[in-house]
Design a protein around this motif. Structure first.
Motif, short mmCIF file in Angstrom:
data_model
loop_
_atom_site.label_atom_id
_atom_site.label_comp_id
_atom_site.label_asym_id
_atom_site.label_seq_id
_atom_site.Cartn_x
_atom_site.Cartn_y
_atom_site.Cartn_z
N SER A 334 101.29 -4.53 38.37
CA SER A 334 101.55 -3.10 38.58
C SER A 334 103.04 -2.86 38.44
N ASP A 335 103.38 -1.71 37.91
CA ASP A 335 104.80 -1.38 37.75
C ASP A 335 105.50 -1.33 39.10
N LYS A 336 104.79 -0.86 40.11
CA LYS A 336 105.41 -0.59 41.40
C LYS A 336 105.59 -1.86 42.23
N TYR A 337 104.66 -2.81 42.12
CA TYR A 337 104.67 -3.96 43.02
C TYR A 337 104.73 -5.32 42.34
N LYS A 338 104.21 -5.43 41.13
CA LYS A 338 104.17 -6.73 40.46
C LYS A 338 104.27 -6.51 38.95
N PRO A 339 105.47 -6.33 38.43
CA PRO A 339 105.64 -6.05 37.00
C PRO A 339 105.03 -7.15 36.14
N MET A 340 104.50 -6.72 35.01
CA MET A 340 103.84 -7.65 34.09
C MET A 340 104.85 -8.61 33.46
N THR A 341 104.40 -9.83 33.27
CA THR A 341 105.21 -10.82 32.57
C THR A 341 104.48 -11.26 31.31
N GLY A 342 105.23 -11.51 30.26
CA GLY A 342 104.65 -11.98 29.02
C GLY A 342 103.89 -10.89 28.28
N THR A 343 103.26 -11.29 27.18
CA THR A 343 102.40 -10.40 26.41
C THR A 343 100.95 -10.69 26.78
N PRO A 344 100.01 -9.80 26.45
CA PRO A 344 98.61 -10.11 26.74
C PRO A 344 98.16 -11.46 26.18
N ASP A 345 98.55 -11.76 24.94
CA ASP A 345 98.13 -13.03 24.34
C ASP A 345 98.70 -14.25 25.07
N ASP A 346 99.84 -14.06 25.73
CA ASP A 346 100.43 -15.17 26.49
C ASP A 346 99.53 -15.65 27.61
N TRP A 347 98.57 -14.83 28.04
CA TRP A 347 97.73 -15.17 29.18
C TRP A 347 96.44 -15.87 28.78
N ILE A 348 96.18 -15.99 27.48
CA ILE A 348 94.93 -16.62 27.05
C ILE A 348 94.86 -18.08 27.48
N GLU A 349 95.87 -18.85 27.16
CA GLU A 349 95.82 -20.28 27.47
C GLU A 349 95.89 -20.56 28.97
N PRO A 350 96.74 -19.85 29.76
CA PRO A 350 96.68 -20.06 31.22
C PRO A 350 95.30 -19.78 31.81
N VAL A 351 94.63 -18.74 31.29
CA VAL A 351 93.28 -18.44 31.78
C VAL A 351 92.33 -19.58 31.44
N ILE A 352 92.36 -20.06 30.21
CA ILE A 352 91.48 -21.15 29.81
C ILE A 352 91.76 -22.40 30.65
N LYS A 353 93.03 -22.68 30.88
CA LYS A 353 93.40 -23.84 31.70
C LYS A 353 92.81 -23.72 33.11
N ASP A 354 92.88 -22.51 33.70
CA ASP A 354 92.35 -22.33 35.05
C ASP A 354 90.83 -22.30 35.07
N LEU A 355 90.20 -21.87 33.99
CA LEU A 355 88.74 -21.94 33.90
C LEU A 355 88.28 -23.40 33.90
N ILE A 356 89.04 -24.25 33.26
CA ILE A 356 88.73 -25.69 33.29
C ILE A 356 88.98 -26.25 34.68
N ARG A 357 90.07 -25.84 35.27
CA ARG A 357 90.44 -26.33 36.61
C ARG A 357 89.39 -26.02 37.65
N CYS A 358 88.78 -24.83 37.58
CA CYS A 358 87.78 -24.48 38.60
C CYS A 358 86.37 -24.91 38.19
N GLY A 359 86.25 -25.58 37.05
CA GLY A 359 84.99 -26.20 36.68
C GLY A 359 84.04 -25.34 35.88
N LEU A 360 84.45 -24.15 35.50
CA LEU A 360 83.58 -23.30 34.70
C LEU A 360 83.57 -23.71 33.23
N LEU A 361 84.71 -24.17 32.76
CA LEU A 361 84.79 -24.73 31.40
C LEU A 361 85.01 -26.23 31.49
N ARG A 362 84.55 -26.92 30.44
CA ARG A 362 84.77 -28.35 30.32
C ARG A 362 85.88 -28.60 29.31
N GLU A 363 86.51 -29.72 29.44
CA GLU A 363 87.59 -30.06 28.51
C GLU A 363 87.10 -30.08 27.07
#
Length: 437
Positions: A334-363
Motif C-alpha cells: 500500500s502507498d500509505k503503509y507498505k510501498p511496493m518494491t520491485g516490478t510485478p515480474d520480480d515477484w514470480i520467482e519468490p512466489v514459486i520458491k515459497d510455494l515449494i517451501r510450503c509443500g504445494l509445489l515440488r522441486e
C-alpha cells in the motif's frame, strides 16, 4: 429522460445498467480498459488457463441476485462446498484457526485456551479499534498469533490502526466448547462463513457479466480526465467530451476527486488519505492435478511472500488444461503503509520458491505457465482515518450529484452481490431525483 452515464463496467456498473434497463431508461457505460468487467475481469491465456483478477466467488444469500447471476450464465455454474485452510510455521491448519488448534504446539494450545477463557470473563471496556476487538473476542494468544499477523499482511497496517466497520461475519467467534473440541480432535465441524459458493463453469468469473452488452451501450478505451458537474460534461484522454443527465461512477475515489472541476482542496486531500492495498497477483500453471483440495489458503508467516493463495482449477475444471492445476498468489502493498518494491515480474520467482517451501509445489514440478499482474486497487483499508475522510468525500459528491457505487466508489469491503446492489442504489438515486423534480 436521456441516457444515464455510467463510469466503470464492473459489477457495480452491471447493477446500475440492469436497474435502468428494467425502468426503461437508456444508459451508456464508459470504461478506460480494452475489455469490460472492471475488477471482475477474467483473462484467458493461450496455454489454456483462465485467471480472474484475484479470487472471485459468488456466495450471496440474496435470492434475487442469486437467480439473476445464475440466469446470466444460463445456469451453467459449479456449486462447491468450501475448503479453506491456513499455513502457520510449517503447519497446515483447517480454517478457522480458533476452532482447529489440534496440531499446534501443546504449550501454545494451552495459552490459547487459557486466554480465550480469560477474555470470556474479562471486561475490556470500550472497543476502540480492531486490536481491541480481537483481544476481547479471542484472548491475547489467538489474537496476536493469528488474526493480527494475517491482518498486518493483508491490510498492510496494524490492528490497532484499524476500525471494526468491515468485520461482519468474516471472523468466526466460537463458543468455548468449540475451541476445546478443536484442540483435542483432529476433525471438526465446518463453520466458515462461506459454506458453499457458485462459480461459472465457463470463461471465469466475468462470465456473470454476459448480459451487460444487451443492457447498455459500452464504450471502451475511454479514460476520464475531467468531470465538470456544473456543465455536466465528462472529458476523456482521447479529446472526446460528452454531456450527461445523470452520472454513476465506480471510479476509485482517490482518482475521481482530482478530476472534478473546482473540487475543494480539503475534499481532494481527504480522498488522497483513503487507503487501499495494491496487489501483485502471481498466477502459476502446473502439469499436475493434485496440488491441493483447498479453494483458498491463508498464510501467517511474515517471511513468506504471499498472503493468500487461491486455486482456480478447483473452482471449475475449465479454467485449466486437462490434468493441470493452477495457483494464484496475492502479494500485498500500500502507498500509505507498505510501498511496493520491485516490478510485478520480480515477484514470480519468490512466489514459486515459497510455494515449494510450503509443500504445494515440488522441486521437479513442470510449471508451464507464469504470469504477474499488478492491481492498483485491491482491498479498502479500514484504518482509523477512513471514516472522517470518507464522509467528507461522499458529502461533496452528494452535493454535486455524482452517484458513487461499488467497492471503490463506496470505499467499502464489498462482495459481488453488494457491489451489484450498490450500482442499483446509485442508479435509483438518479431516478428518484428525476421523479422529485
Amino acid at each position: 429522460m436521456k441516457k444515464i452515464t455510467i463510469l466503470g463496467s464492473g459489477m457495480a456498473g452491471f447493477g446500475a445498467a440492469n436497474l435502468l434497463k428494467k425502468e426503461g431508461v437508456d444508459s451508456i457505460i464508459y470504461d478506460k480498459n480494452q475489455h469490460y468487467g472492471g475488477h471482475t475481469a477474467s483473462y484467458k491465456f493461450n496455454e489454456g488457463y483462465v485467471f480472474d483478477e484475484g479470487p472471485h466467488v459468488s456466495f450471496t444469500k440474496n435470492e434475487r441476485v442469486q437467480k439473476f447471476l445464475a440466469d446470466s450464465i444460463n445456469q451453467e455454474y459449479e456449486t462447491i462446498n468450501t475448503v479453506v485452510n491456513n499455513y502457520w510455521k510449517g503447519i497446515w491448519i483447517k480454517h478457522p484457526v480458533q476452532c482447529n488448534l489440534h496440531d499446534l504446539p501443546k504449550e501454545l494450545i494451552v495459552d490459547c485456551i487459557k486466554d480465550f477463557v480469560h477474555a470470556m470473563h474479562h471486561e475490556y471496556g470500550e472497543i476502540n479499534n480492531y486490536a481491541d476487538w480481537l483481544r476481547a473476542s479471542f484472548g491475547n494468544t489467538i489474537a496476536e498469533n493469528f488474526p493480527m499477523e494475517y491482518g498486518l499482511r493483508y491490510h498492510t497496517t496494524t490492528a490497532d490502526n484499524m476500525s471494526t466497520d468491515w468485520l461482519g461475519p468474516r471472523l468466526y467467534r466460537p463458543k468455548l466448547e468449540e475451541v476445546i473440541y478443536g484442540a483435542i480432535s483432529p476433525t471438526t465441524p465446518d463453520v466458515h462463513y462461506i459454506s458453499h459458493f457458485r462459480y461459472p463453469t465457463n470463461n471465469g468469473f466475468v462470465n456473470y457479466l454476459n448480459p451487460l452488452p444487451d443492457l447498455t451501450e459500452i464504450v471502451l478505451n475511454h479514460k476520464v480526465t475531467k468531470i465538470d458537474p456544473v456543465s455536466k460534461t465528462i472529458y476523456f484522454d482521447n479529446g472526446k467530451e460528452v454531456g450527461y443527465d445523470g452520472l454513476v461512477s465506480s471510479i476509485p475515489l482517490p482518482d475521481l476527486l482530482p478530476m472534478i472541476t473546482n473540487a475543494p482542496a480539503d475534499v481532494v486531500e481527504a480522498s488522497q488519505q483513503l487507503a487501499c492495498t495494491k496487489c501483485v497477483v502471481v498466477s502459476v500453471g502446473i502439469k499436475r492435478d493434485d496440488v491441493t483440495p483447498a479453494h483458498w489458503s491463508y498464510f501467517y508467516d511474515r517471511d513468506i511472500s504471499f498472503t493468500r493463495l487461491s486455486f482456480p482449477h478447483n473452482l471449475s475444471p475449465r479454467t485449466v488444461p486437462e490434468g493441470h492445476s493452477s495457483i494464484q498468489a496475492e502479494v500485498y502493498f500500500s502507498d500509505k503503509y507498505k510501498p511496493m518494491t520491485g516490478t510485478p515480474d520480480d515477484w514470480i520467482e519468490p512466489v514459486i520458491k515459497d510455494l515449494i517451501r510450503c509443500g504445494l509445489l515440488r522441486e521437479d514440478d513442470d510449471i508451464d505457465f507464469k504470469h504477474a499482474m499488478y492491481i492498483p486497487y485491491a482491498n479498502v483499508i479500514f484504518d482509523l482515518d477512513r471514516k472522517a475522510n470518507l464522509e467528507k468525500v461522499h458529502g461533496f459528491l452528494d452535493d454535486v450529484e455524482i452517484r458513487y457505487a461499488g467497492r471503490y466508489g463506496e470505499w467499502g469491503y464489498m462482495w459481488t452481490d453488494e457491489s451489484f446492489l450498490s450500482g442499483e442504489r446509485a442508479a435509483q438515486k438518479i431516478l428518484n431525483k428525476v421523479t422529485s423534480d
